[in-house]
Design an enzyme around this catalytic site. Structure first.
Site, PDB file in Angstrom:
ATOM      1  N   CYS A  21       4.641 -20.563   5.694  1.00  0.00           N
ATOM      2  CA  CYS A  21       4.069 -19.672   6.728  1.00  0.00           C
ATOM      3  C   CYS A  21       5.119 -19.129   7.701  1.00  0.00           C
ATOM      4  CB  CYS A  21       2.983 -20.405   7.522  1.00  0.00           C
ATOM      5  SG  CYS A  21       1.556 -20.843   6.532  1.00  0.00           S
ATOM      6  N   SER A  22       6.416 -19.241   7.375  1.00  0.00           N
ATOM      7  CA  SER A  22       7.413 -18.730   8.324  1.00  0.00           C
ATOM      8  C   SER A  22       7.439 -17.213   8.340  1.00  0.00           C
ATOM      9  CB  SER A  22       8.809 -19.266   7.973  1.00  0.00           C
ATOM     10  OG  SER A  22       9.232 -18.738   6.731  1.00  0.00           O
ATOM     11  N   GLY A  34       5.857 -13.315   6.027  1.00  0.00           N
ATOM     12  CA  GLY A  34       5.131 -12.687   4.924  1.00  0.00           C
ATOM     13  C   GLY A  34       3.655 -13.045   4.798  1.00  0.00           C
ATOM     14  N   ASP A  65       8.248 -29.102   3.313  1.00  0.00           N
ATOM     15  CA  ASP A  65       9.128 -28.559   2.269  1.00  0.00           C
ATOM     16  C   ASP A  65       8.485 -28.907   0.934  1.00  0.00           C
ATOM     17  OD1 ASP A  65      11.045 -28.062   0.355  1.00  0.00           O
ATOM     18  OD2 ASP A  65      12.702 -28.924   1.501  1.00  0.00           O
ATOM     19  N   SER A  78       1.270 -13.955  -9.076  1.00  0.00           N
ATOM     20  CA  SER A  78       1.855 -12.603  -9.038  1.00  0.00           C
ATOM     21  C   SER A  78       1.376 -11.867 -10.277  1.00  0.00           C
ATOM     22  CB  SER A  78       3.387 -12.733  -9.069  1.00  0.00           C
ATOM     23  OG  SER A  78       3.990 -11.488  -9.346  1.00  0.00           O
ATOM     24  N   TYR A 105      11.765 -15.902 -12.612  1.00  0.00           N
ATOM     25  CA  TYR A 105      10.678 -15.825 -11.632  1.00  0.00           C
ATOM     26  C   TYR A 105       9.341 -15.637 -12.361  1.00  0.00           C
ATOM     27  CZ  TYR A 105       7.721 -13.970  -7.887  1.00  0.00           C
ATOM     28  OH  TYR A 105       6.687 -13.762  -7.001  1.00  0.00           O
ATOM     29  N   LYS A 140       5.837 -18.086 -12.598  1.00  0.00           N
ATOM     30  CA  LYS A 140       4.458 -17.656 -12.293  1.00  0.00           C
ATOM     31  C   LYS A 140       3.559 -17.792 -13.534  1.00  0.00           C
ATOM     32  CE  LYS A 140       5.151 -16.501  -7.918  1.00  0.00           C
ATOM     33  NZ  LYS A 140       4.538 -17.208  -6.805  1.00  0.00           N
TER      34      LYS A 140
HETATM   35  N1  LIG Z   1       6.639 -10.042  -1.907  1.00  0.00           N
HETATM   36  C1  LIG Z   1       6.206  -9.766  -3.136  1.00  0.00           C
HETATM   37  O1  LIG Z   1       6.475  -8.689  -3.673  1.00  0.00           O
HETATM   38  C2  LIG Z   1       5.332 -10.754  -3.866  1.00  0.00           C
HETATM   39  C3  LIG Z   1       4.590 -10.289  -4.974  1.00  0.00           C
HETATM   40  C4  LIG Z   1       3.790 -11.190  -5.666  1.00  0.00           C
HETATM   41  C5  LIG Z   1       3.740 -12.513  -5.274  1.00  0.00           C
HETATM   42  N2  LIG Z   1       4.479 -12.928  -4.223  1.00  0.00           N
HETATM   43  C6  LIG Z   1       4.407 -14.357  -3.868  1.00  0.00           C
HETATM   44  O2  LIG Z   1       3.892 -14.467  -2.566  1.00  0.00           O
HETATM   45  C7  LIG Z   1       4.311 -15.705  -1.989  1.00  0.00           C
HETATM   46  C8  LIG Z   1       4.791 -15.457  -0.573  1.00  0.00           C
HETATM   47  O3  LIG Z   1       5.903 -14.584  -0.599  1.00  0.00           O
HETATM   48  P1  LIG Z   1       6.162 -13.458   0.512  1.00  0.00           P
HETATM   49  O4  LIG Z   1       6.182 -12.147  -0.173  1.00  0.00           O
HETATM   50  O5  LIG Z   1       5.280 -13.645   1.666  1.00  0.00           O
HETATM   51  O6  LIG Z   1       7.693 -13.763   0.869  1.00  0.00           O
HETATM   52  P2  LIG Z   1       8.381 -14.481   2.105  1.00  0.00           P
HETATM   53  O7  LIG Z   1       8.090 -13.748   3.354  1.00  0.00           O
HETATM   54  O8  LIG Z   1       9.808 -14.635   1.675  1.00  0.00           O
HETATM   55  O9  LIG Z   1       7.667 -15.914   2.176  1.00  0.00           O
HETATM   56  C9  LIG Z   1       8.004 -16.973   1.335  1.00  0.00           C
HETATM   57  C10 LIG Z   1       7.733 -18.250   2.094  1.00  0.00           C
HETATM   58  O10 LIG Z   1       7.984 -19.361   1.226  1.00  0.00           O
HETATM   59  C11 LIG Z   1       8.755 -20.286   1.973  1.00  0.00           C
HETATM   60  N3  LIG Z   1       9.488 -21.233   1.156  1.00  0.00           N
HETATM   61  C12 LIG Z   1      10.480 -21.035   0.267  1.00  0.00           C
HETATM   62  N4  LIG Z   1      10.891 -22.209  -0.243  1.00  0.00           N
HETATM   63  C13 LIG Z   1      10.137 -23.185   0.354  1.00  0.00           C
HETATM   64  C14 LIG Z   1      10.063 -24.601   0.254  1.00  0.00           C
HETATM   65  N5  LIG Z   1      10.895 -25.284  -0.542  1.00  0.00           N
HETATM   66  N6  LIG Z   1       9.139 -25.266   0.992  1.00  0.00           N
HETATM   67  C15 LIG Z   1       8.299 -24.602   1.818  1.00  0.00           C
HETATM   68  N7  LIG Z   1       8.342 -23.264   1.974  1.00  0.00           N
HETATM   69  C16 LIG Z   1       9.244 -22.573   1.238  1.00  0.00           C
HETATM   70  C17 LIG Z   1       9.679 -19.416   2.801  1.00  0.00           C
HETATM   71  O11 LIG Z   1      10.292 -20.200   3.829  1.00  0.00           O
HETATM   72  P3  LIG Z   1      11.759 -19.875   4.407  1.00  0.00           P
HETATM   73  O12 LIG Z   1      11.544 -18.864   5.477  1.00  0.00           O
HETATM   74  O13 LIG Z   1      12.215 -21.183   4.935  1.00  0.00           O
HETATM   75  O14 LIG Z   1      12.583 -19.371   3.266  1.00  0.00           O
HETATM   76  C18 LIG Z   1       8.662 -18.408   3.302  1.00  0.00           C
HETATM   77  O15 LIG Z   1       7.933 -18.931   4.371  1.00  0.00           O
HETATM   78  C19 LIG Z   1       5.388 -16.248  -2.937  1.00  0.00           C
HETATM   79  O16 LIG Z   1       4.827 -17.278  -3.739  1.00  0.00           O
HETATM   80  C20 LIG Z   1       5.734 -15.065  -3.811  1.00  0.00           C
HETATM   81  O17 LIG Z   1       6.173 -15.467  -5.101  1.00  0.00           O
HETATM   82  C21 LIG Z   1       5.262 -12.082  -3.493  1.00  0.00           C
END
Ligand SMILES: NC(=O)c1ccc[n+]([C@@H]2O[C@H](COP(=O)([O-])OP(=O)(O)OC[C@H]3O[C@@H](n4cnc5c(N)ncnc54)[C@H](OP(=O)(O)O)[C@@H]3O)[C@@H](O)[C@H]2O)c1
Length: 312
Positions: free
Chosen positions: A13-14, A16, A66, A143, A156, A160
């Site tokens: 939740c940090s 996106g 984590d 995804s 990646y 998924k």
């Molecule tokens: N953006 C896209 O285009 C897209 C499309 C389809 C699906 N998704 C999926 O949507 C989900 C959220 O992604 P988002 O787009 O919102 O990107 P994001 O803003 O980068 O968010 C990802 C989150 O996951 C956290 N994270 C990474 N490794 C972690 C760990 N070991 N333990 C706990 N938290 C961790 C990150 O924390 P830190 O800040 O500490 O890194 C961040 O809070 C992901 O599963 C991604 O695969 C994204």
């Protein structure tokens, strides 16, 4: 009498989607949710706390988690009042793009440890409680790449796909316990995710990669990817809204795509189960018909193509 609020635990939740979802649930006007918004680095909680506003400490609490650490998962769950999670949202995820030959095995393993085993760790931790209470909902942010592979995103997409197979299998057993699973499948979403990937790519050297592959990656894939995000990228708020609807539904679906503008691309695989139509069309669009690809993406963005593709 109103039902007691459901405890919703969300990973990542940090920023996106996770941040937006936590805030939207915490601001539910019927106060149906107690949100435990988690992140691995509490030093990043400022944006979430600012967005949560008055909900902070009321319907939303922030906790460290984590997903790659068994201890962190156990510690986080032990801090939840009553230890009961009604809804688990596996959202934390990392990406990895680039020519396969130039990526380290450690980077690939990190993707699986976070995206796949991170979700598995959390599910194993909350499942005994959900089974005992005979209710629960597990939401997984998958995804469209969990349904179809995308060039230069092999690892990646594989992580998924793994989630899709794992949770589809588990869904059958869990129905017996009145526990639902939903795989949410966004297309491109404009979050830090893409920014972090592009940063990785701009500094990466991709050793052991031949010049032709590097040229295809840098001069074909990267511009097309940027255009895809620019034209059909969704906001994290929109994706969070879809997840809120899924969570509030009495009979949540197993799968839910979030981006109608991306559906024609996803449909290429569905209409030809052999997979040839999707692979050949993707290949032609990327390497031969680049102008047509850009035009097509703009049509999807403005909606004119959708009118023909969707039945009324
Ligand atoms: N953006 C896209 O285009 C897209 C499309 C389809 C699906 N998704 C999926 O949507 C989900 C959220 O992604 P988002 O787009 O919102 O990107 P994001 O803003 O980068 O968010 C990802 C989150 O996951 C956290 N994270 C990474 N490794 C972690 C760990 N070991 N333990 C706990 N938290 C961790 C990150 O924390 P830190 O800040 O500490 O890194 C961040 O809070 C992901 O599963 C991604 O695969 C994204």
């Amino acid at each position: 009498m109103a039902d007691a609020p459901r405890t919703v635990l969300i990973s990542g939740c940090s920023s996106g989607i996770g941040l937006e979802l936590a805030v939207q649930l915490a601001h539910d006007h019927r106060q149906r949710y107690q949100v435990v918004a988690t992140m691995r680095d509490l030093g990043k909680k400022g944006a979430l706390e600012a967005a949560a506003g008055e909900a902070l400490g009321q319907t939303l609490t922030v906790a460290q988690l984590d997903v790659c650490s068994d201890e962190s998962v156990a510690q986080c769950l032990s801090c939840i009042q009553g230890g009961e999670v009604d809804v688990l949202v596996n959202n934390a995820g990392v990406g990895l793009v680039g020519p396969l030959e130039g990526l380290s095995l450690a980077a690939m393993q990190n993707v699986f440890d976070t995206n796949f085993f991170g979700a598995v760790r959390l599910v194993r931790a909350v499942l005994p409680g959900m089974k005992k209470r005979r209710k629960g909902h597990i939401v997984v942010v998958s995804s469209v790449m969990g349904l179809q592979g995308v060039v230069f995103n092999e690892v990646y997409a594989a992580s998924k796909f793994a989630l899709e197979g794992f949770f589809e299998s588990l869904a059958v057993q869990l129905l017996q316990f009145n526990i639902f699973i939903t795989l949410v499948e966004p297309g491109p979403v404009v979050t830090d995710f893409e920014g972090k990937l592009l940063e990785q790519v701009s500094t990466a050297e991709f050793p052991d990669t031949d010049p032709d592959t590097l040229h295809y990656f840098r001069d074909f894939y990267l511009p097309a990817s940027r255009e895809l995000f620019r034209s059909v990228g969704q906001s994290p708020q929109d994706v969070a809204q879809v997840i809120v609807k899924v969570i509030s539904s009495p009979r949540p679906p197993l799968r839910r795509q979030t981006n109608a503008r991306y559906t024609p691309l996803a449909a290429l695989k569905a209409v030809d189960p052999s997979g040839s139509l999707y692979v050949r069309t993707s290949h032609r669009l990327l390497f031969r018909w680049t102008r047509f690809l850009n035009l097509g993406l703009r049509c999807l963005a403005c909606g004119c193509l959708r009118i023909r593709i969707w039945p009324r």
